[in-house]
Design a protein around this motif. Structure first.
Motif, PDB file in Angstrom:
ATOM      1  N   PHE A 166       0.418  -1.211   0.055  1.00  0.00           N
ATOM      2  CA  PHE A 166      -0.026   0.056  -0.012  1.00  0.00           C
ATOM      3  C   PHE A 166       1.139   1.546  -0.190  1.00  0.00           C
ATOM      4  O   PHE A 166       0.489   2.263  -0.568  1.00  0.00           O
ATOM      5  CB  PHE A 166      -0.612  -0.031   1.280  1.00  0.00           C
ATOM      6  N   ASN A 170       0.633   3.436  -2.829  1.00  0.00           N
ATOM      7  CA  ASN A 170       0.269   5.034  -2.623  1.00  0.00           C
ATOM      8  C   ASN A 170       1.361   5.922  -2.872  1.00  0.00           C
ATOM      9  O   ASN A 170       1.167   7.051  -3.740  1.00  0.00           O
ATOM     10  CB  ASN A 170      -0.438   5.421  -1.043  1.00  0.00           C
ATOM     11  N   ILE A 206      -4.775  -0.202  -6.179  1.00  0.00           N
ATOM     12  CA  ILE A 206      -5.042   0.222  -5.109  1.00  0.00           C
ATOM     13  C   ILE A 206      -6.319  -0.668  -4.801  1.00  0.00           C
ATOM     14  O   ILE A 206      -6.367  -0.947  -3.547  1.00  0.00           O
ATOM     15  CB  ILE A 206      -4.733   1.824  -3.904  1.00  0.00           C
ATOM     16  N   ARG A 269      -1.100   5.248   4.035  1.00  0.00           N
ATOM     17  CA  ARG A 269      -1.092   6.441   3.181  1.00  0.00           C
ATOM     18  C   ARG A 269      -0.245   7.804   3.910  1.00  0.00           C
ATOM     19  O   ARG A 269       0.187   8.305   3.095  1.00  0.00           O
ATOM     20  CB  ARG A 269      -2.068   6.499   2.281  1.00  0.00           C
TER      21      ARG A 269
END
Length: 295
Positions: A166, A170, A206, A269
């Motif tokens: 992730f 991001n 994502i 994130r």
């Protein structure tokens, strides 16, 4: 020395106001956690010809409604002020950046505040619901409590496998967003199309990763609910209201547990965003004053 902009920075500057909002959140969630137990007691009371438990349930619900409405009035004003002050600070700090990066980073800074306003209360809701459900289910049967501990442990282990993924995805998405105004200023249709197509590709990547993560976690939750219902039905002398409470707290536990990976994903994130906001490429001179805590 330049002050690092991150969640700790915002919390320190607005500690009093944020503490009030979180205290109200805890009060709201404490009342919310009592509802299934109160409903179960009300069912048993009404079946036995009593209305006292119903009165307590109504009182809890009225108090819950008042607290929830009041918190939303207060939250909007507090976090709106924080967004204003944080955006002004970034305007001074990032004056040397080109307009495209400058614009996107102001938007990114708002995500820090969104996390405090939205994700943190959701995380607090999850923690309260998980803790209360664990206590109540363990009180009914120790094996129900053990299943709660096992499913959360399994869920966190599954998420740990996705954190770096992730963070990287991001980062790629944010890199592309920072080019948006430059691409639009260039004015070429083909360039804008390629930019939007790249954004779409990163967003789809994502989203697909989220789907795989939540699919795996949801399978754990299905097994958890099925086990609790089966085990709850085997408890000696369990009443209709008690079985309702077991079923409700088991499902509440599932809903609360699913909020944990959402919050952890937001943290992944935000980690990337904080690194970007404080990266060496945005080295404008250190501001003379820190972020003010008063409107």
């Amino acid at each position: 020395m330049r002050v690092r902009i991150d969640l700790a920075y915002v919390l320190k500057r607005f500690a009093g106001r944020i503490a009030v909002t979180w205290a109200i959140v805890l009060m709201e969630n404490g009342l919310l956690a009592l509802v299934p137990l109160s409903v179960g007691m009300t069912i048993d009371g009404l079946l036995a010809g009593r209305v006292q438990e119903l009165g307590w349930l109504v009182a809890i619900l009225i108090t819950l409604g008042c607290v929830a409405v009041g918190r939303r009035f207060y939250d909007t004003r507090v976090y709106g002020t924080i967004r204003l002050r944080l955006g002004s600070e970034l305007q001074r700090r990032n004056s040397a950046l080109n307009v495209s990066k400058h614009s996107v980073r102001i938007d990114m800074s708002r995500e820090l505040v969104d996390f405090l306003e939205i994700q943190v209360p959701e995380l607090m809701t999850a923690v309260v619901q998980i803790g209360f459900s664990l206590v109540v289910l363990t009180w009914f049967d120790v094996r129900l409590g053990l299943s709660c501990a096992l499913v959360v442990t399994g869920m966190l282990l599954v998420y740990a496998c996705f954190h770096r993924t992730f963070y990287r995805f991001n980062g790629l998405l944010n890199d592309q967003k920072e080019r948006q105004i430059d691409v639009l200023a260039a004015g070429g249709r083909r360039g804008v199309f390629r930019h939007l197509r790249t954004l779409r590709r990163h967003e789809v990547t994502i989203s697909d990763t989220e789907a795989v993560l939540y699919g795996g976690i949801f399978l754990l939750q299905i097994a958890f609910v099925a086990f609790n219902l089966l085990q709850g039905s085997r408890i000696d002398g369990v009443s209709a209201g008690q079985f309702f409470s077991i079923a409700t707290y088991s499902w509440d536990y599932v809903e609360a547990a699913l909020l944990l990976p959402i919050a952890l994903q937001s943290w992944s994130r935000l980690s990337e965003i904080c690194h970007r906001l404080n990266g060496p490429e945005d080295c404008a001179p250190a501001p003379a004053s820190q972020l003010p805590s008063q409107p």
